[in-house]
Every structure is written in C-alpha cells, then in structure tokens.
Design an enzyme around this catalytic site. Structure first.
Site, short mmCIF file in Angstrom:
data_model
loop_
_atom_site.label_atom_id
_atom_site.label_comp_id
_atom_site.label_asym_id
_atom_site.label_seq_id
_atom_site.Cartn_x
_atom_site.Cartn_y
_atom_site.Cartn_z
N GLU A 1 -27.83 49.71 -0.60
CA GLU A 1 -27.91 48.83 -1.85
C GLU A 1 -28.77 47.90 -0.89
O GLU A 1 -28.48 47.34 0.21
CB GLU A 1 -26.87 47.96 -2.12
CG GLU A 1 -26.77 46.81 -3.41
CD GLU A 1 -28.34 46.81 -4.23
OE1 GLU A 1 -27.63 47.56 -5.54
OE2 GLU A 1 -29.00 46.10 -4.51
N TYR B 1 -32.89 40.57 -27.05
CA TYR B 1 -31.02 40.17 -26.28
C TYR B 1 -31.15 39.38 -25.53
O TYR B 1 -31.05 38.13 -25.72
CB TYR B 1 -30.49 41.67 -25.58
CG TYR B 1 -30.23 42.71 -26.15
CD1 TYR B 1 -28.73 42.46 -27.09
CD2 TYR B 1 -30.99 43.81 -26.07
CE1 TYR B 1 -28.54 43.65 -27.24
CE2 TYR B 1 -30.40 44.96 -27.64
CZ TYR B 1 -28.07 44.78 -27.85
OH TYR B 1 -27.46 45.58 -28.09
N ILE B 2 -32.33 39.52 -24.61
CA ILE B 2 -32.99 38.68 -23.04
C ILE B 2 -33.25 37.55 -24.16
O ILE B 2 -33.16 35.55 -24.16
CB ILE B 2 -32.97 39.09 -22.09
CG1 ILE B 2 -32.67 39.83 -21.36
CG2 ILE B 2 -34.21 37.80 -21.67
CD1 ILE B 2 -33.41 40.24 -20.54
N HIS C 1 -22.01 49.42 -20.31
CA HIS C 1 -21.32 49.21 -20.37
C HIS C 1 -21.54 50.74 -20.25
O HIS C 1 -20.45 52.12 -20.29
CB HIS C 1 -20.48 49.21 -21.15
CG HIS C 1 -21.24 48.81 -22.38
ND1 HIS C 1 -21.73 47.28 -22.63
CD2 HIS C 1 -21.90 49.53 -23.18
CE1 HIS C 1 -22.53 47.71 -24.01
NE2 HIS C 1 -22.68 48.44 -24.50
N CYS D 1 -27.17 43.59 -12.97
CA CYS D 1 -25.73 42.79 -14.03
C CYS D 1 -25.48 41.96 -13.74
O CYS D 1 -24.98 40.08 -13.97
CB CYS D 1 -24.88 44.14 -14.56
SG CYS D 1 -23.37 43.41 -15.13
N VAL E 1 -48.32 37.05 -27.50
CA VAL E 1 -48.86 35.85 -27.08
C VAL E 1 -50.14 36.17 -26.04
O VAL E 1 -50.44 37.86 -25.41
CB VAL E 1 -48.11 35.72 -25.79
CG1 VAL E 1 -48.85 34.34 -25.11
CG2 VAL E 1 -46.96 34.33 -26.72
N LEU F 1 -23.26 42.86 -4.08
CA LEU F 1 -23.13 43.96 -4.86
C LEU F 1 -23.42 43.74 -6.29
O LEU F 1 -23.31 41.93 -6.78
CB LEU F 1 -21.72 44.84 -4.48
CG LEU F 1 -21.82 45.59 -3.12
CD1 LEU F 1 -20.36 45.67 -2.44
CD2 LEU F 1 -22.62 46.77 -2.25
N HIS G 1 -2.32 38.35 -37.93
CA HIS G 1 -2.29 37.22 -39.17
C HIS G 1 -2.21 35.68 -38.46
O HIS G 1 -1.15 35.69 -37.84
CB HIS G 1 -1.98 37.11 -40.55
CG HIS G 1 -2.57 36.18 -41.32
ND1 HIS G 1 -3.33 35.38 -42.27
CD2 HIS G 1 -1.17 34.48 -41.76
CE1 HIS G 1 -3.87 35.16 -42.08
NE2 HIS G 1 -2.02 34.00 -42.79
N GLY H 1 -40.70 37.44 -26.67
CA GLY H 1 -39.83 39.26 -27.23
C GLY H 1 -38.02 38.16 -27.82
O GLY H 1 -37.68 37.44 -27.54
P1 NAI Z 1 -35.42 43.83 -25.80
O1 NAI Z 1 -36.24 45.92 -25.83
O2 NAI Z 1 -33.72 43.29 -26.52
O3 NAI Z 1 -36.30 42.66 -26.79
C1 NAI Z 1 -37.31 43.21 -26.91
C2 NAI Z 1 -38.49 42.91 -27.92
O4 NAI Z 1 -39.92 42.38 -26.96
C3 NAI Z 1 -38.19 43.37 -28.99
O5 NAI Z 1 -37.79 43.24 -29.45
C4 NAI Z 1 -39.93 43.76 -28.85
O6 NAI Z 1 -40.54 44.17 -30.44
C5 NAI Z 1 -40.25 42.57 -28.50
N1 NAI Z 1 -41.77 42.44 -27.68
C6 NAI Z 1 -42.64 43.71 -26.99
N2 NAI Z 1 -43.08 43.28 -26.74
C7 NAI Z 1 -43.71 42.44 -27.74
C8 NAI Z 1 -45.12 41.32 -27.32
N3 NAI Z 1 -46.34 41.43 -26.59
N4 NAI Z 1 -44.95 40.08 -27.82
C9 NAI Z 1 -43.79 39.78 -28.47
N5 NAI Z 1 -42.77 40.52 -28.84
C10 NAI Z 1 -43.10 41.67 -27.94
O7 NAI Z 1 -35.59 43.71 -24.58
P2 NAI Z 1 -35.18 42.11 -23.37
O8 NAI Z 1 -34.71 41.08 -24.25
O9 NAI Z 1 -36.36 42.24 -22.83
O10 NAI Z 1 -34.37 42.69 -22.52
C11 NAI Z 1 -34.05 44.40 -21.73
C12 NAI Z 1 -33.14 44.71 -21.70
O11 NAI Z 1 -31.99 44.68 -21.16
C13 NAI Z 1 -32.16 45.50 -23.10
O12 NAI Z 1 -32.97 46.55 -23.52
C14 NAI Z 1 -31.19 45.33 -23.53
O13 NAI Z 1 -30.26 46.66 -23.22
C15 NAI Z 1 -30.95 44.49 -21.96
N6 NAI Z 1 -29.89 43.58 -22.23
C16 NAI Z 1 -28.99 43.82 -23.25
C17 NAI Z 1 -27.78 42.51 -23.12
C18 NAI Z 1 -26.83 42.90 -23.57
O14 NAI Z 1 -25.97 43.87 -23.98
N7 NAI Z 1 -25.48 41.69 -24.47
C19 NAI Z 1 -28.19 40.87 -22.33
C20 NAI Z 1 -30.09 41.15 -22.06
C21 NAI Z 1 -30.41 42.05 -22.01
#
Ligand code: NAI
Length: 469
Positions: free
Chosen positions: A35, A189-190, A325, A44, A243, A40, A448, A186
């Site tokens: 790593e 999720y994030i 997961h 995540c 943007v 570690l 309940h 975007g």
């Molecule tokens: P994401 O894939 O969830 O979302 C990215 C979003 O950005 C999409 O809706 C896409 O259409 C949009 N996008 C792409 N290019 C763009 C642009 N140039 N201008 C405007 N919008 C644009 O990716 P995110 O949020 O960066 O997360 C990355 C990964 O991390 C995800 O694939 C997810 O699997 C993982 N993650 C999971 C979480 C959870 O399970 N709660 C939390 C955070 C991340």
C-alpha cells in the site's frame, strides 16, 4: 534489495484488497499487502465513504438542531457551527477505522509493505515478481498477485484540479471554512452527498449536471422526488448543463456554464468536480506484461484472473459499479475461488445508496430498464407519509417501490427514497438473492412500528392490498 516469498501478494489496501487479504489469511495463505498510502483502507476509509458519511451525519444533526428540534418541542438557541471540531471528529472516525484494518492485518499475520508496487513479470518458476518502491525497496515473489488499486477522480480538461478552488472530493471533505457558494459539477453520488454536507452547514450550493436527471441510472421517480426534496432544502440545479471553464477574478471565481438556452456566468468560491472516477492502473506495468484492458478497465474471467496467468484483479479496476461493497465481495470471492471454492458474486443484487437526506437506495432493475427490456412487471408502492414510525420521526418524505414479475411475482427491483433507506434496502437484497417474490416479503412479519413496514406494505401493494395505503 531484500526478497520475500508469499502465496498471495495483494496490491492496494482498500475495501477490495484488505478483505481479500484477510479472507486469504483465513484460508491459510501466506499473504502480503502493498500500500502506497500511509494508512490502510484506501479511498473508502481515508477520503471517501467513511469521512463523507461522518460529515453527512454531523451536518444532518446540525440541520436538525437548527430546523427541526422546535417542531419536537425542543427549544434551543440557534446552534453555531464549530467546523474544526466537526472535521476533527471525522478524522477520529477515519483513524479508528484505518487503525482497525492494521489491527486485523496483525491478527491475521498479514505482512504490510509500504510503498508503490510495480509488476516485474514471472520468474523461471512461473511466480510473479513485485517490486515495492519506497523507503525500503523490496522484491516480493508469489504464485498469485491480486490487483486492487482502485480508482481516482476524473478530471475535466476545462476544469483542472488545483487542490484549492477547483477540487475533488478529497479536498471538499476538508474545507477549512464553509464556502459562500459551492458550485458542484456532476449530480451523481459525490456531488449530491458533499453538496448536502455544505448546504446544511450554510453554503449556497448549485449543482451543474450534464444529463436531464440526477444519479444517472437510478429509478426515474426516485431521482425526481430526490431532486424535489433537495430543492426544498435550498439546493439549486442546472440540468442539461456543463461548465465550460472557470476564471479567477477579484473576490472569487466565475464559472461559465453552458445551458440549452445559452451561457451563464456564475460567481462562486469553490468548484467541486464530481463527474466520475477512473481505474488507477498507471505505473503498475500492466502494458509491459500484456494485461488486457477494455475502456480503461482490466479484463478478468469468472475467477477474476486477467489475461496473464497468476495476475488477478477486482473492484474499481474491473467492470461494474465502483462501489466499496462490490469490491469487498469480489475480494473475498476471488480468493475463495483461488482456493477451489465455488463462490460467486451475484451481480444482479448489488445495492446502491446515495446518502442524501432522504436517502436513495436501490437494488435490481429500474422500471425504465424493465420497459426497455420488454419484461412484464407490476409495481407496488407505499409512501412513508402513511408509515407510523416515519411520522413519529417527523420523516415522512419518500416511498418504497417494489417491482416484480407480472407472472410469478419474483422481485426484480426495489427502490427506496426515505429515512434510513440504506438500512432498509438489505431486506430487498436478501429476498432477491434467494430469488424471492413480493409475496415472500408480504408474508414476512415486520416489527411494528418500524420504517421497514413500508417495504412490506409496498410488497402487499403489488396486488393492491396494502393495509394503510
Ligand atoms: P457519478 O458517476 O455518480 O456521477 C457523475 C455525474 O456527473 C453524472 O450524473 C454525470 O452525468 C455527470 N457529468 C459527467 N460529466 C459532466 C460534465 N462535464 N458536466 C456536468 N456533469 C457531468 O460520479 P461521482 O459522483 O464522481 O462518484 C464517483 C464514483 O464513486 C461513483 O461511480 C460511485 O460509484 C462512487 N461513489 C459511491 C458513493 C455511494 O455509494 N454512496 C458515494 C460516492 C461515490
């Protein structure tokens, strides 16, 4: 340079790698993990799922104290934010968990090597050689090497990260002060999770999303209802927008946003770019060894074996959703299969959760996907506004939606928007994993009053027989 021999060398100690290492040790393998981070747990634990949930939980409490306590009859002076303490608590949570992984490695006699690993190829006996570049350069030899190096944030050419103002999630989890206006690029999720954190802590938040819907690939009704809820909380959205660039002007940043009707300038203090992640393979030496890739992802077979004998890969490096997961399951299954066990990951049952409030959680197919595939289905829906526990909690937004085969009733997908949807989705995952039906959920006694009764009621509603709806 020292040399050591192992049965299995795991590269990367994120959720995929550390679970694989522990499972390997449990199965009697002599395991080493390489790593490059000081701690570690990978993205995540260090700068992803865990710190973001720590801040989501803290900021939700702040929001509740400010907006909702009075409704419960708790009169408090408006709360003030101690951001330093909130960040320190987040760091404490991260430390406990990353130390926990180190403890588990010790307990399982797993050797941990600090440094960057590069594959050197097989020796005459067919064992893979791994070079660890770091303070103490080492060469490791093993019959099997598992790649679990994860992913990194995608950068937009027009918006390069500068670590200060145009940032990735890593920096947005550690802002020193609440931005006046945070522009989030975007709506995935994030973007929505960290946008929620800073919104609750007092920032203005504008999300710029390229597609017409949030959380691409999620159920349309859930995505729409989530957007309505976030708008009510004060989040602004520019959909179908991009943007084009950002300029530093006196007093802050000005982002040029391209919308359908033309361009718009938006003043802001910080830009969080969250437009997806890409596998982290640079420097591993995959090309030299001839490890086959497709669209940036490492190709593997059912054993997670790459095109090169002895080299395996899991998690964000390979196909599928980039979720901790999913990587954890693959880590365990990959090592079990190495040892001859017939384990499999059920890719039809990978839950997804967006930890906004209300939370959005889902498993299986969406209504849109079923329509597209021409699969006949029925829908059972139940709103939390009719759920007793949700009312007691003053959390009556959202719904549970169960999708099942028209004939036979096998559950095809469950989509939840609501309080603690993340904990409720597991029932659906379990039922689907066993090939269960809506009737199986409907016949199951649910305590309940609980939020999970909404899942039972939605299942009953597949045949229009919910009791409370
Ligand atoms: P994401 O894939 O969830 O979302 C990215 C979003 O950005 C999409 O809706 C896409 O259409 C949009 N996008 C792409 N290019 C763009 C642009 N140039 N201008 C405007 N919008 C644009 O990716 P995110 O949020 O960066 O997360 C990355 C990964 O991390 C995800 O694939 C997810 O699997 C993982 N993650 C999971 C979480 C959870 O399970 N709660 C939390 C955070 C991340």
């Amino acid at each position: 340079m020292s040399e050591e021999v192992f049965d299995l060398v795991v590269i990367g100690a994120g959720p995929g790698g550390y679970v694989a290492a522990i499972r390997g040790a449990q199965l009697g393998l002599k395991v080493a993990v390489v790593e490059k981070r000081e701690t570690l747990g990978g993205v995540c634990l260090n700068e992803g799922c865990i710190p973001s949930k720590a801040l989501l939980d803290s900021s939700e409490l702040f929001h509740l104290a400010r907006e909702r306590f009075a409704g419960h009859g708790i009169e408090v002076a408006p709360p003030t934010l101690n951001l330093g303490r909130m960040m320190a608590r987040k760091n404490e949570v991260v430390k406990k968990l990353t130390d926990g992984v180190a403890y588990l490695f010790k307990k399982n006699n797993i050797r941990s090597f600090a440094g960057t690993a590069a594959l050197l190829g097989a020796d005459a006996a067919g064992s893979q050689q791994v070079e660890v570049l770091g303070e103490n350069a080492t060469r490791l030899t093993a019959k099997k090497v598992l790649l679990a190096t994860g992913s990194e944030a995608v950068q937009i050419p027009s918006l390069p990260f500068d670590g200060e103002t145009v940032v990735s999630a890593r920096e947005a989890l550690a802002f020193g002060e609440v931005p006046g206006h945070l522009l989030v690029v975007g709506g995935g999720y994030i973007g929505l999770e960290l946008g929620s954190v800073w919104l609750r802590l007092g920032a203005r938040v504008t999300v710029v999303e390229m597609l017409p819907r949030l959380v691409a690939g999620s159920d349309g009704q859930v995505a729409d209802a989530l957007m309505r809820s976030l708008k009510k909380q004060g989040m602004r959205f520019l959909m179908g927008a991009k943007v084009a660039g950002v300029e530093r002007r006196e007093g802050g940043l000005v982002a040029r946003v391209e919308l359908e009707g033309g361009a718009q300038e938006i003043e802001c203090d910080k830009v969080l770019v969250a437009v997806g992640r890409r596998p982290l393979t640079a420097g591993l030496g995959l090309e030299k060894l001839g490890v086959k890739m497709e669209q940036g992802r490492v190709l593997v077979d059912v054993d997670y074996l790459t095109s090169v004998p002895g080299i395996y890969a899991i998690g964000d490096l390979i196909a599928g959703p980039m979720l901790a997961h999913k990587a954890m399951e693959e880590g365990a299954v990959c090592v079990e299969r190495m040892q001859g066990e017939p384990s499999l990951v059920d890719y039809g049952c990978v839950p997804g959760v967006c930890y906004t409030w209300p939370e959005a959680a889902s498993v299986g197919r969406t209504e849109e996907a079923l329509k597209e595939a021409g699969i006949p289905y029925k829908v059972g829906r139940f709103n939390f506004s009719a759920n007793g526990r949700a009312m007691c909690m003053d959390e009556s937004e959202g719904f549970v939606k169960v999708l099942a085969e028209s004939e036979g009733g096998r559950v095809l997908g469950v989509h939840i928007l609501g309080p603690r949807a993340s904990d409720m989705i597991v029932e659906a995952v379990t039922v689907m994993s066993f090939g269960g039906s809506g009737e199986d959920i409907a016949l199951t006694m649910h305590a309940h009053p609980t939020l999970s009764e909404a899942v039972k009621e939605a299942a009953l509603n597949l045949d229009k027989r919910a009791i409370h709806g």
